[in-house]
Design a protein around this motif. Structure first.
Motif, PDB file in Angstrom:
ATOM      1  N   GLU A  54       0.836  -1.209   0.000  1.00 38.75           N
ATOM      2  CA  GLU A  54       0.000   0.000   0.000  1.00 38.75           C
ATOM      3  C   GLU A  54       0.874   1.264   0.000  1.00 38.75           C
ATOM      4  O   GLU A  54       0.601   2.220  -0.734  1.00 38.75           O
ATOM      5  N   GLN A  55       1.930   1.245   0.806  1.00 39.26           N
ATOM      6  CA  GLN A  55       2.773   2.436   0.916  1.00 39.26           C
ATOM      7  C   GLN A  55       3.533   2.720  -0.388  1.00 39.26           C
ATOM      8  O   GLN A  55       3.679   3.878  -0.791  1.00 39.26           O
ATOM      9  N   ILE A  56       4.003   1.672  -1.049  1.00 40.31           N
ATOM     10  CA  ILE A  56       4.709   1.880  -2.324  1.00 40.31           C
ATOM     11  C   ILE A  56       3.731   2.427  -3.367  1.00 40.31           C
ATOM     12  O   ILE A  56       4.035   3.362  -4.107  1.00 40.31           O
ATOM     13  N   VAL A  57       2.538   1.843  -3.383  1.00 41.04           N
ATOM     14  CA  VAL A  57       1.513   2.318  -4.319  1.00 41.04           C
ATOM     15  C   VAL A  57       1.230   3.807  -4.047  1.00 41.04           C
ATOM     16  O   VAL A  57       1.173   4.638  -4.965  1.00 41.04           O
ATOM     17  N   ARG A  58       1.093   4.142  -2.761  1.00 45.52           N
ATOM     18  CA  ARG A  58       0.805   5.528  -2.355  1.00 45.52           C
ATOM     19  C   ARG A  58       1.919   6.480  -2.814  1.00 45.52           C
ATOM     20  O   ARG A  58       1.656   7.539  -3.402  1.00 45.52           O
TER      21      ARG A  58
END
Ligand code: 5CA
Length: 440
Positions: A54-58
């Motif tokens: 999720e954080q990489i996508v964000r």
């Protein structure tokens, strides 16, 4: 984290309904627990991976200029009636009635709701372009939930929505997301190929799926081999012209089953023809005024005339990716996490808890890795060495450091690279150094 204090409920037996590797390993490694068909609890180990993805996508969305927000999971049916999708969506949509007999639904997607947000606040062409996204749970009452989190009923999606004044500008937004997706998937350690795709219930006339090739893929895909090995665009100016990135990828043939054109495919040199199974991890759409026209989402142009906003939407299956990454990266012993999403940076195995030197050295390595921000997992549990090694292989941390009396006699520990299987003996400090450098 110390294994003795963690919550890692491993399964010894392979559950019989788990037919693909990722589903099997996620259950066995204590990452998820099924609550009902296609609905899962994310146990601590699985939750960590989910949050990392999720954080990489964000981060990649933010780089591309998209702005994060959060819309609710439960939506009113009213908006969906405005666009005609309340009836059109069919039995996949979970319909709910509240205590006042109002029709509600658990959102399978958010085009209708975001268009309502947009029309409530945006008035002028000067506020465009806008790209808004959220990372939120969705529900689709899939006919056949299967393969664990890969086709769930409740699943986590990153969905972005773009608003532009003209089709030409909307295509620029599409290209931004196209480039951002290539970078996102590369950071996640997977090779995702953009392929011409069908638009389904979202609609529109321009659409690409981002597909990872894996035998367990649900659909058949066809593409030029060179697309698989292409490097991601990397640092790009998202305010500049990105059409060359789009053109470079789309000039070579790539299509999902629904869009496949056998005649065009046959024109590829035979040794470059690739037909394989694929897992759709992202899907982007341009659909113009499909939602903005019925919902009257207009802005004033420079002549003061109202213009209907031109829209696109861009999804990434965040929870599906956990399974997708495992499908792309595992062996017969378990998961092999890419460094960017691994739940712990390294595993330190104390092979003989209670043995003074084993305890001291494994604690020391563990503390140094904690201090270096590597977030290690220390296996400090009593038990057989065989169990320790197979557990580490199953949960798939990129580095395994084995500390035991035998190696310590000559001052060494054993470091195994999970991906290559290569083992090396070295001093404890060298082991710490090797792992720290790998994450630097
Ligand atoms: N609103 C658009 C894009 S924002 C949309 O909903 N697109 S979608 O239907 O293609 O879904 C986006 C992504 O969600 C898919 O590419 C897939 O990776 C993921 N996804 C879709 N259905 C499921 C499911 N049942 N289980 C897990 N992931 C799913």
């Amino acid at each position: 984290m110390r294994l003795s204090r963690y919550f890692l409920p491993l399964l010894k037996e392979t559950p019989s309904d788990a037919t693909v590797a990722s589903h099997r390993y996620m259950l066995r490694a204590g990452m998820i627990k099924q609550n009902s068909a296609g609905i899962y609890t994310w146990l601590p180990l699985g939750h960590k991976v989910l949050k990392k993805i999720e954080q990489i996508v964000r981060e990649e969305q933010n780089k591309a200029g998209a702005i994060e927000m959060l819309m609710p999971t439960i939506q009113s049916a009213e908006l969906w009636k405005e666009t005609g999708r309340f009836d059109a969506y069919g039995p996949e949509m979970l319909r709910i009635t509240d205590r006042h007999d109002r029709e509600m639904l658990y959102g399978p997607t958010n085009e209708d709701m975001i268009t309502d947000v947009f029309r409530s606040f945006v008035r002028s062409y000067k506020d465009l372009p806008k790209m808004l996204y959220h990372i939120q749970w969705k529900f689709r009452d899939e006919r056949r939930p299967r393969f664990g989190v890969m086709r769930g009923r409740e699943f986590l999606m990153k969905d972005t929505y773009s608003f532009d004044l003209t089709k030409e500008d909307a295509v620029k937004s599409y290209n931004k997301m196209f480039a951002a997706y290539l970078n996102t998937f590369a950071r996640l350690g997977i090779k995702a190929v953009p392929m011409k795709a069908d638009t389904g219930p979202i609609g529109g006339d321009l659409s690409h799926e981002f597909v990872i090739l894996a035998e367990s893929g649900e659909s058949e895909v066809f593409c030029h081999r060179d697309l698989v090995e292409m490097d991601p665009p990397g640092d790009v100016d998202f305010e500049g012209d990105l059409s060359h990135i789009f053109k470079e990828r789309t000039s070579l043939y790539a299509a999902t089953e629904e869009m496949h054109d056998a005649e065009e495919f046959a024109k590829i040199p035979e040794d470059k023809q690739l037909s394989a199974r694929g897992i759709e991890v992202g899907h982007i759409f341009y659909f113009g005024d499909k939602y903005s026209a019925p919902m009257k989402a207009t802005v004033m142009d420079s002549d003061g005339k109202p213009q209907t906003a031109m829209m696109g939407s861009y999804g990434i299956g965040v929870s599906r990716l956990v399974g997708g990454i495992i499908e792309a990266s595992h062996d017969e012993n378990g998961i092999i996490w890419p460094k960017s999403v691994t739940p712990f940076g390294a595993g330190v195995m104390n092979l003989k808890p209670g043995h003074d030197e084993s305890d001291a050295v494994s604690e020391d390595i563990y503390n140094k890795l904690v201090a270096a921000g590597v977030d290690p997992l220390l296996d400090d549990e009593k038990g057989s060495i065989g169990v320790k090694f197979s557990r580490m292989d199953l949960i798939g941390l990129p580095f395994q450091i084995a500390v035991g009396p035998r190696g310590l006699k000559d001052g060494s520990v054993e470091v195994k690279d999970r991906a290559t299987g290569e083992k090396q003996n070295m001093t404890p400090d060298e082991a710490v150094d090797l792992v720290m450098k790998a994450y630097a």
